[in-house]
Design an enzyme around this catalytic site. Structure first.
Site, PDB file in Angstrom:
ATOM      1  N   ASP A 210     -27.742  -7.661  -6.984  1.00 42.39           N
ATOM      2  CA  ASP A 210     -27.810  -6.750  -7.914  1.00 42.39           C
ATOM      3  C   ASP A 210     -26.815  -5.564  -7.103  1.00 42.39           C
ATOM      4  O   ASP A 210     -27.414  -4.839  -6.403  1.00 42.39           O
ATOM      5  CB  ASP A 210     -28.670  -5.850  -8.038  1.00 42.39           C
ATOM      6  CG  ASP A 210     -28.944  -4.924  -9.463  1.00 42.39           C
ATOM      7  OD1 ASP A 210     -27.747  -4.469  -8.754  1.00 42.39           O
ATOM      8  OD2 ASP A 210     -29.446  -4.927  -9.756  1.00 42.39           O
ATOM      9  N   HIS A 211     -25.977  -5.895  -6.963  1.00 43.36           N
ATOM     10  CA  HIS A 211     -24.744  -5.120  -6.013  1.00 43.36           C
ATOM     11  C   HIS A 211     -25.566  -3.551  -6.003  1.00 43.36           C
ATOM     12  O   HIS A 211     -24.977  -3.452  -5.240  1.00 43.36           O
ATOM     13  CB  HIS A 211     -23.334  -5.665  -6.080  1.00 43.36           C
ATOM     14  CG  HIS A 211     -22.838  -4.409  -7.202  1.00 43.36           C
ATOM     15  ND1 HIS A 211     -22.355  -5.166  -8.278  1.00 43.36           N
ATOM     16  CD2 HIS A 211     -22.626  -3.220  -7.814  1.00 43.36           C
ATOM     17  CE1 HIS A 211     -22.293  -4.193  -9.272  1.00 43.36           C
ATOM     18  NE2 HIS A 211     -21.858  -3.123  -8.571  1.00 43.36           N
ATOM     19  N   HIS A 273     -28.915  -2.653 -12.591  1.00 45.27           N
ATOM     20  CA  HIS A 273     -28.155  -1.566 -11.732  1.00 45.27           C
ATOM     21  C   HIS A 273     -29.536  -0.951 -12.686  1.00 45.27           C
ATOM     22  O   HIS A 273     -29.987   0.086 -11.430  1.00 45.27           O
ATOM     23  CB  HIS A 273     -27.214  -1.363 -11.894  1.00 45.27           C
ATOM     24  CG  HIS A 273     -26.415  -2.904 -11.797  1.00 45.27           C
ATOM     25  ND1 HIS A 273     -26.326  -3.436 -11.000  1.00 45.27           N
ATOM     26  CD2 HIS A 273     -25.015  -2.655 -12.896  1.00 45.27           C
ATOM     27  CE1 HIS A 273     -25.480  -4.624 -11.456  1.00 45.27           C
ATOM     28  NE2 HIS A 273     -24.158  -4.156 -12.527  1.00 45.27           N
TER      29      HIS A 273
HETATM   30  N1  LIG Z   1     -15.146 -10.076 -10.896  1.00 43.48           N
HETATM   31  C1  LIG Z   1     -16.343  -9.746 -10.764  1.00 43.48           C
HETATM   32  O1  LIG Z   1     -15.843  -8.317 -10.695  1.00 43.48           O
HETATM   33  C2  LIG Z   1     -18.073 -10.063 -10.613  1.00 43.48           C
HETATM   34  C3  LIG Z   1     -18.826  -8.746 -10.503  1.00 43.48           C
HETATM   35  C4  LIG Z   1     -19.913  -8.787 -10.872  1.00 43.48           C
HETATM   36  C5  LIG Z   1     -20.244 -10.188 -11.074  1.00 43.48           C
HETATM   37  N2  LIG Z   1     -20.344 -11.196 -11.285  1.00 43.48           N
HETATM   38  C6  LIG Z   1     -20.047 -12.755 -11.284  1.00 43.48           C
HETATM   39  O2  LIG Z   1     -19.124 -13.088 -10.308  1.00 43.48           O
HETATM   40  C7  LIG Z   1     -19.864 -14.382 -10.795  1.00 43.48           C
HETATM   41  C8  LIG Z   1     -18.553 -15.365 -11.057  1.00 43.48           C
HETATM   42  O3  LIG Z   1     -17.288 -14.346 -11.199  1.00 43.48           O
HETATM   43  P1  LIG Z   1     -15.600 -14.600 -11.376  1.00 43.48           P
HETATM   44  O4  LIG Z   1     -15.597 -13.025 -12.704  1.00 43.48           O
HETATM   45  O5  LIG Z   1     -15.590 -14.138  -9.848  1.00 43.48           O
HETATM   46  O6  LIG Z   1     -15.095 -16.061 -12.235  1.00 43.48           O
HETATM   47  P2  LIG Z   1     -13.559 -16.459 -12.342  1.00 43.48           P
HETATM   48  O7  LIG Z   1     -12.956 -15.298 -11.582  1.00 43.48           O
HETATM   49  O8  LIG Z   1     -13.797 -17.145 -13.588  1.00 43.48           O
HETATM   50  O9  LIG Z   1     -14.218 -17.987 -11.429  1.00 43.48           O
HETATM   51  C9  LIG Z   1     -14.819 -18.991 -11.472  1.00 43.48           C
HETATM   52  C10 LIG Z   1     -14.582 -20.060 -10.338  1.00 43.48           C
HETATM   53  O10 LIG Z   1     -15.684 -20.705 -10.681  1.00 43.48           O
HETATM   54  C11 LIG Z   1     -14.666 -21.927 -10.192  1.00 43.48           C
HETATM   55  N3  LIG Z   1     -15.048 -23.460 -11.362  1.00 43.48           N
HETATM   56  C12 LIG Z   1     -14.834 -22.833 -12.462  1.00 43.48           C
HETATM   57  N4  LIG Z   1     -15.520 -23.765 -13.402  1.00 43.48           N
HETATM   58  C13 LIG Z   1     -15.560 -25.178 -12.294  1.00 43.48           C
HETATM   59  C14 LIG Z   1     -16.864 -26.367 -11.978  1.00 43.48           C
HETATM   60  N5  LIG Z   1     -16.468 -26.757 -13.742  1.00 43.48           N
HETATM   61  N6  LIG Z   1     -16.359 -26.608 -11.022  1.00 43.48           N
HETATM   62  C15 LIG Z   1     -15.791 -26.545  -9.970  1.00 43.48           C
HETATM   63  N7  LIG Z   1     -15.198 -25.110 -10.309  1.00 43.48           N
HETATM   64  C16 LIG Z   1     -14.990 -24.033 -11.158  1.00 43.48           C
HETATM   65  C17 LIG Z   1     -13.624 -21.804 -10.312  1.00 43.48           C
HETATM   66  O11 LIG Z   1     -12.689 -22.806 -10.325  1.00 43.48           O
HETATM   67  P3  LIG Z   1     -11.073 -22.707 -10.231  1.00 43.48           P
HETATM   68  O12 LIG Z   1     -10.225 -21.687 -10.879  1.00 43.48           O
HETATM   69  O13 LIG Z   1     -10.300 -23.782  -9.633  1.00 43.48           O
HETATM   70  O14 LIG Z   1     -11.745 -23.784 -11.961  1.00 43.48           O
HETATM   71  C18 LIG Z   1     -12.782 -20.164  -9.550  1.00 43.48           C
HETATM   72  O15 LIG Z   1     -13.257 -20.238  -8.900  1.00 43.48           O
HETATM   73  C19 LIG Z   1     -20.155 -14.116 -12.339  1.00 43.48           C
HETATM   74  O16 LIG Z   1     -21.548 -14.807 -12.347  1.00 43.48           O
HETATM   75  C20 LIG Z   1     -20.000 -13.230 -12.772  1.00 43.48           C
HETATM   76  O17 LIG Z   1     -20.420 -12.429 -13.515  1.00 43.48           O
HETATM   77  C21 LIG Z   1     -18.312 -11.057 -11.005  1.00 43.48           C
END
Ligand SMILES: NC(=O)c1ccc[n+]([C@@H]2O[C@H](COP(=O)([O-])OP(=O)(O)OC[C@H]3O[C@@H](n4cnc5c(N)ncnc54)[C@H](OP(=O)(O)O)[C@@H]3O)[C@@H](O)[C@H]2O)c1
Length: 522
Positions: A210-211, A273
């Site tokens: 939980d950041h 949060h």
């Molecule tokens: N982004 C934020 O600011 C943020 C903040 C707080 C929490 N989070 C949490 O962090 C997590 C990730 O979020 P994100 O925004 O970084 O997601 P994202 O940009 O959609 O990235 C998803 C990643 O997962 C990989 N992926 C998806 N399906 C896959 C599969 N079947 N096999 C292998 N790799 C796969 C994708 O790789 P490819 O591109 O190679 O498909 C990509 O590297 C989530 O749970 C989100 O709720 C995110």
């Protein structure tokens, strides 16, 4: 053997090793970090920049391998190039002439595979063993699930199946898994996820992130309350009128309509949060500064919050949705006009709640929480508002011109603490006016505050779970939130509309009924 007092008595100015020994911990042991979701937004904006910043601050293990895992094929070199760009754009300590980058880049690797295919985990295992041999690393492994939540359990099962996480109790290095948010979408799914993770992992191997807990000011709540003698005697229903917690954002949903439609403000902000912050504000002193002692007290608070029955939901919870409006001088569309949002969506972009903590300390003190998108500014704060003095010695005018004392903990963006009180206006009359005493992190310590993810990654490497959420905490928070979700489904009114750029629907004001307060104008 000198004591701290001896050292201080000499008046030496150099670093006091005894004092340092008490406060600074050693760097984590060498390890490998596998980032699942390595080409994603979180890795690029937060995780890799945080690791780099830790490197710049000299806080990383002496030996480290960072292995990115995602679907698209690319070489180590290509991945390093992408990560250099990520660090350049997002790391607070990056500068062009930085000699650290080359050395840091040599510890970064990439492994292309799909989460659904077991062979990819088998080859990851071989790759890690090879890297550990080549780099002289022990088999300490941190697996970070920066992926969509519906992939958490698939990945952990695969880790178990190929032996990357051996059964608990097996000899060898440590294995830990960091799980991103959201952890479930209601009580049943959170419980199911906990069960699935524990088929492979011990609770002490699971680090639910939980950041907010990585933010300095949130941790400062513990220091403020328990390292000082003056606040704690007042921290109860005898002296506190109510507590307000605000987490306001001026941004909208930033093109993430698909995600937000499934989430809403209650799931996105309150379940994790805001309830975490509330539990730090309201908890009893822990018996030790130790992870489980602190988490025991936090979970007691969550369990002491009076549950909201479905038919009471509109009395204690107000939800809103932003319409078109002006934010920071810019015209913005309403929520229902955003891409990926249904034109008749009922998803809340604002939520305000009045919670009661049924404990000896807090009986009768309302805790008022509000969070929303497209509000006038980005600000997160906790305000402890104290009762008014028992007698208005300086007349009714003063009573109405001086607001009750308030201690405000600013979480973001200007991290600090301020105390509001009344003071005499200079001159022959006895007029009292409200003034503020302020502490600002930036000015008092003169060092930039580390990013939340820096602290959390460091703690996960060091095996300190204090700032991560335990399974019982997650489930207690979901119990409260699921009651509200059920109430909305059965009895809830549609979200009230509020123009973007305002402080949410006016209906939220009635949550203050019977108290001396109102929402703070920030
Ligand atoms: N982004 C934020 O600011 C943020 C903040 C707080 C929490 N989070 C949490 O962090 C997590 C990730 O979020 P994100 O925004 O970084 O997601 P994202 O940009 O959609 O990235 C998803 C990643 O997962 C990989 N992926 C998806 N399906 C896959 C599969 N079947 N096999 C292998 N790799 C796969 C994708 O790789 P490819 O591109 O190679 O498909 C990509 O590297 C989530 O749970 C989100 O709720 C995110």
């Amino acid at each position: 053997m000198p004591t701290i007092q001896d050292f201080e008595a000499t008046g030496k100015t150099e670093v006091n090793p005894l004092r340092e020994g008490l406060t600074r911990r050693k760097n984590p042991d060498p390890c490998s970090i596998v980032l699942f979701g390595a080409s994603g937004d979180l890795t690029r904006r937060k995780l890799l920049p945080a690791l780099y910043n830790l490197g710049r601050d000299g806080l990383l293990p002496s030996k480290l391998a960072i292995v990115g895992f995602a679907r698209r094929p690319k070489s180590d070199e290509e991945f390093r190039e992408e990560m250099l760009e990520a660090v350049r754009d997002n790391a607070r300590l990056y500068d062009e002439s930085d000699p650290l980058w080359d050395e840091f880049a040599r510890s970064i690797f990439y492994h292309a595979a799909a989460f659904e295919e077991l062979e990819g985990f088998g080859s990851l295992s071989e790759r890690l063993e090879r890297l550990e041999r080549e780099l002289g690393l022990p088999a300490n492994r941190l697996f970070y699930l920066a992926t969509a939540p519906n992939q958490f359990s698939t990945i952990v099962k695969a880790l178990g199946k190929v032996g990357l996480v051996p059964p608990p109790g097996t000899a060898g290095g440590w294995r830990r898994v960091v799980v991103e948010k959201p952890f479930g979408r209601d009580l049943a799914s959170a419980r199911a996820l906990n069960r699935e993770l524990r088929e492979v992992l011990d609770e002490n191997q699971i680090f639910r992130i939980d950041h907010y807990l990585g933010k300095e000011t949130v941790q400062n709540l513990l220091a403020l309350r328990f390292a000082n003698g003056i606040f704690e005697p007042l921290w109860n229903q005898k002296y506190v009128d109510h507590v307000q917690i605000t987490a306001a954002e001026s941004l909208g949903i930033e093109g993430r309509g698909g995600y937000y439609e499934q989430a809403g403000a209650l799931r996105d902000m309150v379940q994790n949060h805001m309830l975490q912050v509330l539990s730090l504000v309201a908890m009893e002193p822990p018996v030790a500064n130790e992870a489980n002692a602190i988490r025991d007290e936090k979970v007691k608070v969550l369990r002491a919050i009076r549950r909201i029955r479905p038919e009471e939901v509109d009395r204690f919870v107000v939800r809103g949705q932003y319409g078109p409006g002006l934010v920071l001088g810019e015209r913005v569309p309403g929520y229902r006009e955003e891409v990926g949002v249904l034109p008749d969506s009922r998803t809340e972009t604002f939520v305000a709640l009045r919670l009661a903590i049924e404990s000896w300390r807090w009986a009768g003190v309302p805790f008022l929480l509000r969070s929303g998108k497209r509000l006038p500014k980005r600000v997160t704060e906790v305000c402890i508002q104290f009762r008014t003095p028992p007698l208005h010695l300086f007349g009714e005018d003063t009573a109405s011109s001086v607001a009750p004392n308030a201690l405000v903990i600013n979480v973001q963006p200007d991290e600090g603490v301020s105390l509001r009180f009344g003071a005499k206006v200079p001159g022959p009359d006895l007029q009292v006016r409200q003034v503020k005493m302020e502490f600002r992190y930036g000015t008092s310590f003169g060092t930039p505050t580390p990013e939340a993810y820096e602290r959390l990654l460091l703690d996960a490497m060091a095996g300190d779970p204090t700032l991560f959420t335990r399974s019982d905490e997650v489930e207690a928070a979901w119990t409260l939130v699921t009651d509200i979700l059920n109430g909305w489904e059965r009895f809830g009114k549609d979200p009230y509309q509020y123009p973007a750029g305002t402080w949410g629907p006016q209906e939220a004001d009635r949550l203050f009924e019977g108290t001396a307060g109102s929402w703070r104008r920030l």
